[in-house]
Design an enzyme around this catalytic site. Structure first.
Site, PDB file in Angstrom:
ATOM      1  N   HIS A 115      59.297  48.336  33.310  1.00  0.00           N
ATOM      2  CA  HIS A 115      60.475  47.905  34.083  1.00  0.00           C
ATOM      3  C   HIS A 115      61.681  47.665  33.481  1.00  0.00           C
ATOM      4  O   HIS A 115      62.550  47.168  34.111  1.00  0.00           O
ATOM      5  CB  HIS A 115      60.139  46.734  34.920  1.00  0.00           C
ATOM      6  CG  HIS A 115      58.708  47.370  35.886  1.00  0.00           C
ATOM      7  ND1 HIS A 115      58.130  46.151  36.587  1.00  0.00           N
ATOM      8  CD2 HIS A 115      58.338  48.147  36.444  1.00  0.00           C
ATOM      9  CE1 HIS A 115      57.229  46.553  37.239  1.00  0.00           C
ATOM     10  NE2 HIS A 115      57.157  47.970  37.305  1.00  0.00           N
ATOM     11  N   LEU A 200      45.791  33.644  37.486  1.00  0.00           N
ATOM     12  CA  LEU A 200      45.491  32.419  37.896  1.00  0.00           C
ATOM     13  C   LEU A 200      44.733  32.506  39.488  1.00  0.00           C
ATOM     14  O   LEU A 200      43.973  31.354  39.665  1.00  0.00           O
ATOM     15  CB  LEU A 200      46.836  31.654  38.244  1.00  0.00           C
ATOM     16  CG  LEU A 200      46.950  30.137  38.296  1.00  0.00           C
ATOM     17  CD1 LEU A 200      46.277  29.578  37.147  1.00  0.00           C
ATOM     18  CD2 LEU A 200      48.363  29.606  38.486  1.00  0.00           C
TER      19      LEU A 200
HETATM   20  C1  BV8 Z   1      58.891  53.909  41.940  1.00  0.00           C
HETATM   21  C2  BV8 Z   1      63.040  44.500  38.158  1.00  0.00           C
HETATM   22  C3  BV8 Z   1      58.830  56.065  42.274  1.00  0.00           C
HETATM   23  C4  BV8 Z   1      62.958  43.922  37.017  1.00  0.00           C
HETATM   24  C5  BV8 Z   1      60.923  45.211  39.441  1.00  0.00           C
HETATM   25  C6  BV8 Z   1      53.596  53.556  45.900  1.00  0.00           C
HETATM   26  C7  BV8 Z   1      53.618  54.431  44.688  1.00  0.00           C
HETATM   27  C8  BV8 Z   1      54.949  54.412  44.011  1.00  0.00           C
HETATM   28  C9  BV8 Z   1      55.915  53.458  44.490  1.00  0.00           C
HETATM   29  C10 BV8 Z   1      55.588  52.646  45.703  1.00  0.00           C
HETATM   30  C11 BV8 Z   1      54.561  52.762  46.583  1.00  0.00           C
HETATM   31  N1  BV8 Z   1      54.483  51.928  47.170  1.00  0.00           N
HETATM   32  C12 BV8 Z   1      55.751  51.361  47.174  1.00  0.00           C
HETATM   33  C13 BV8 Z   1      56.639  51.824  46.294  1.00  0.00           C
HETATM   34  C14 BV8 Z   1      57.844  51.491  45.820  1.00  0.00           C
HETATM   35  C15 BV8 Z   1      57.907  50.272  44.954  1.00  0.00           C
HETATM   36  C16 BV8 Z   1      57.022  49.011  45.342  1.00  0.00           C
HETATM   37  O1  BV8 Z   1      56.228  48.970  44.653  1.00  0.00           O
HETATM   38  N2  BV8 Z   1      57.274  48.295  46.261  1.00  0.00           N
HETATM   39  C17 BV8 Z   1      56.312  47.078  46.528  1.00  0.00           C
HETATM   40  C18 BV8 Z   1      57.066  45.910  46.601  1.00  0.00           C
HETATM   41  C19 BV8 Z   1      55.598  47.552  47.951  1.00  0.00           C
HETATM   42  N3  BV8 Z   1      57.837  50.944  43.692  1.00  0.00           N
HETATM   43  C20 BV8 Z   1      59.105  51.060  43.092  1.00  0.00           C
HETATM   44  O2  BV8 Z   1      60.145  51.211  43.680  1.00  0.00           O
HETATM   45  C21 BV8 Z   1      59.124  51.417  41.635  1.00  0.00           C
HETATM   46  N4  BV8 Z   1      59.393  52.828  41.492  1.00  0.00           N
HETATM   47  O3  BV8 Z   1      57.789  53.728  42.613  1.00  0.00           O
HETATM   48  O4  BV8 Z   1      59.427  55.120  41.683  1.00  0.00           O
HETATM   49  C22 BV8 Z   1      57.612  56.509  41.131  1.00  0.00           C
HETATM   50  C23 BV8 Z   1      56.211  56.318  41.430  1.00  0.00           C
HETATM   51  C24 BV8 Z   1      55.309  56.646  40.973  1.00  0.00           C
HETATM   52  C25 BV8 Z   1      55.466  57.024  39.662  1.00  0.00           C
HETATM   53  C26 BV8 Z   1      56.772  57.263  39.133  1.00  0.00           C
HETATM   54  C27 BV8 Z   1      57.772  57.065  39.907  1.00  0.00           C
HETATM   55  C28 BV8 Z   1      59.536  50.297  40.582  1.00  0.00           C
HETATM   56  C29 BV8 Z   1      59.070  49.161  40.637  1.00  0.00           C
HETATM   57  C30 BV8 Z   1      59.855  48.241  39.533  1.00  0.00           C
HETATM   58  C31 BV8 Z   1      60.628  47.500  40.299  1.00  0.00           C
HETATM   59  N5  BV8 Z   1      61.213  46.359  39.375  1.00  0.00           N
HETATM   60  N6  BV8 Z   1      61.740  44.220  38.924  1.00  0.00           N
HETATM   61  C32 BV8 Z   1      63.090  42.361  37.289  1.00  0.00           C
HETATM   62  O5  BV8 Z   1      64.079  41.880  37.889  1.00  0.00           O
HETATM   63  O6  BV8 Z   1      62.441  41.814  36.520  1.00  0.00           O
HETATM   64  S1  BV8 Z   1      59.357  44.661  40.309  1.00  0.00           S
HETATM   65  C33 BV8 Z   1      59.160  43.109  39.933  1.00  0.00           C
HETATM   66  O7  BV8 Z   1      57.802  42.722  40.499  1.00  0.00           O
HETATM   67  C34 BV8 Z   1      59.235  42.544  38.289  1.00  0.00           C
HETATM   68  O8  BV8 Z   1      59.385  43.454  37.474  1.00  0.00           O
HETATM   69  C35 BV8 Z   1      57.466  42.166  38.310  1.00  0.00           C
HETATM   70  O9  BV8 Z   1      57.279  42.343  37.113  1.00  0.00           O
HETATM   71  C36 BV8 Z   1      57.047  43.055  39.326  1.00  0.00           C
HETATM   72  C37 BV8 Z   1      55.590  42.655  39.463  1.00  0.00           C
HETATM   73  O10 BV8 Z   1      55.595  41.059  39.936  1.00  0.00           O
HETATM   74  P1  BV8 Z   1      54.454  40.350  39.087  1.00  0.00           P
HETATM   75  O11 BV8 Z   1      54.707  40.610  37.545  1.00  0.00           O
HETATM   76  O12 BV8 Z   1      53.181  40.757  39.330  1.00  0.00           O
HETATM   77  O13 BV8 Z   1      55.016  38.898  39.511  1.00  0.00           O
HETATM   78  P2  BV8 Z   1      54.320  38.150  40.921  1.00  0.00           P
HETATM   79  O14 BV8 Z   1      55.363  36.939  40.760  1.00  0.00           O
HETATM   80  O15 BV8 Z   1      54.524  38.977  41.842  1.00  0.00           O
HETATM   81  O16 BV8 Z   1      52.854  37.535  40.411  1.00  0.00           O
HETATM   82  C38 BV8 Z   1      52.637  36.737  39.463  1.00  0.00           C
HETATM   83  C39 BV8 Z   1      51.065  36.664  39.126  1.00  0.00           C
HETATM   84  O17 BV8 Z   1      50.791  36.054  38.024  1.00  0.00           O
HETATM   85  C40 BV8 Z   1      50.404  35.991  40.290  1.00  0.00           C
HETATM   86  O18 BV8 Z   1      49.232  36.699  40.796  1.00  0.00           O
HETATM   87  C41 BV8 Z   1      49.991  34.621  39.976  1.00  0.00           C
HETATM   88  O19 BV8 Z   1      48.664  34.241  40.523  1.00  0.00           O
HETATM   89  C42 BV8 Z   1      49.981  34.975  38.493  1.00  0.00           C
HETATM   90  N7  BV8 Z   1      50.168  33.748  37.509  1.00  0.00           N
HETATM   91  C43 BV8 Z   1      51.194  32.661  37.724  1.00  0.00           C
HETATM   92  N8  BV8 Z   1      50.861  31.820  36.720  1.00  0.00           N
HETATM   93  C44 BV8 Z   1      50.003  32.317  36.125  1.00  0.00           C
HETATM   94  C45 BV8 Z   1      49.413  33.452  36.416  1.00  0.00           C
HETATM   95  N9  BV8 Z   1      48.352  34.089  35.860  1.00  0.00           N
HETATM   96  C46 BV8 Z   1      48.066  33.714  34.661  1.00  0.00           C
HETATM   97  N10 BV8 Z   1      48.311  32.476  34.236  1.00  0.00           N
HETATM   98  C47 BV8 Z   1      49.360  31.795  34.663  1.00  0.00           C
HETATM   99  N11 BV8 Z   1      49.914  30.648  34.136  1.00  0.00           N
END
Ligand code: BV8
Length: 226
Positions: A115, A200
């Site tokens: 990303h 987690l």
């Molecule tokens: C795209 C910007 C086309 C950077 C981010 C199906 C197929 C393809 C695409 C889609 C699809 N369905 C929907 C889509 C579109 C979309 C998408 O996924 N939407 C979602 C919301 C439904 N995807 C896109 O648009 C992507 N592009 O698809 O292009 C394509 C498709 C296929 C192949 C080629 C091209 C682009 C996605 C990138 C978006 N950019 N951010 C920034 O600002 O940082 S995404 C954002 O969420 C961040 O990048 C982050 O990395 C990402 C994921 O979040 P997580 O890292 O999981 O963080 P989160 O807080 O959610 O969870 C934290 C976890 O850690 C929790 O589970 C928690 O329990 C755990 N945790 C917490 N503390 C601890 C811990 N674990 C261990 N120890 C701890 N101490």
């Protein structure tokens, strides 16, 4: 029993949480202060570049106050010591904590930022990517080299090639909300890899994994890697 040679590791915000980097979807997460479509889409940037640049400027400045944690270092040691095949760390994170940990073991080329990266800028006209550590101006000629929603993630061909020949797939600290990253486990399973989630709490895709290990990354990752 699969002989483990090639390892692909997907990480998310949870691996950096104990370093003090906020995650996205927790109750006090990054998305709570902002609407995703306002700060993490091309349309949001177009509509209000000052808001988006400030969102990333703040997160870029914060990198100076955080350090890689035991989980980052455990993966960097694995990349340095694993001699039975390849290790690839695919991170969804835009912080540089993996890079700093892998610089210690001289395995920085094992880290791919799906990303993008906070410490890189992309020229608005030419698309040229360069290192960038300071603030970005709202009326400047660069944007964060970050993959926003609706934009193509980076290095997808390299990643799918690695998944197709993987024997072990680890998913660490990600909620499984965002695609295509959340689908990588299925690609690895199709290749016959053993899949493990270290998190987690169970992620959205936890049922897709052969093995689940619950706990904080700084505990479960070093334990798993050792
Ligand atoms: C795209 C910007 C086309 C950077 C981010 C199906 C197929 C393809 C695409 C889609 C699809 N369905 C929907 C889509 C579109 C979309 C998408 O996924 N939407 C979602 C919301 C439904 N995807 C896109 O648009 C992507 N592009 O698809 O292009 C394509 C498709 C296929 C192949 C080629 C091209 C682009 C996605 C990138 C978006 N950019 N951010 C920034 O600002 O940082 S995404 C954002 O969420 C961040 O990048 C982050 O990395 C990402 C994921 O979040 P997580 O890292 O999981 O963080 P989160 O807080 O959610 O969870 C934290 C976890 O850690 C929790 O589970 C928690 O329990 C755990 N945790 C917490 N503390 C601890 C811990 N674990 C261990 N120890 C701890 N101490």
């Amino acid at each position: 029993m699969t002989v483990i040679q090639n390892i692909v590791i997907l990480t998310g915000a949870g691996i950096s949480a104990e370093s003090g980097v906020p995650t996205f979807r927790a109750s006090d997460g990054l998305w709570c202060g902002h609407r995703v479509d306002e700060v993490a889409t091309p349309e949001g940037f177009e509509a209000n570049p000052a808001l988006v640049q400030d969102f990333y400027n703040q997160r870029r400045r914060q990198l100076a106050e955080v350090e890689p944690n035991a989980a980052h270092h455990a993966l960097a040691r694995l990349a340095a010591e694993w001699d039975r095949g390849e290790v690839l760390v695919v991170t969804q994170n835009v912080d540089d904590l993996h890079d700093r940990a892998h610089a210690v073991t001289r395995t920085a080329d094992c880290v791919l930022h799906l990303h993008g990266e906070l410490l890189k800028a992309r020229h608005l006209e030419t698309g040229h990517v360069s290192d960038w550590s300071g603030d970005m101006a709202a009326d400047g000629d660069v944007r964060p080299h970050i993959v926003w929603f609706g934009e193509m993630p980076l290095d997808m061909d390299v990643i799918y090639r690695a998944l197709r020949k993987s024997h072990l797939f680890l998913s660490i600290g990600t909620s499984g909300n965002v695609y295509p990253a959340a689908g990588f486990v299925q690609e690895a399973s199709r290749a016959g890899a053993h899949t493990v989630e270290l998190n987690l709490e169970p992620s959205l895709g936890h049922s897709l994994f052969d093995e689940k290990i619950l706990g904080p990354a700084t505990k479960v990752v070093p334990e798993y890697v050792e």
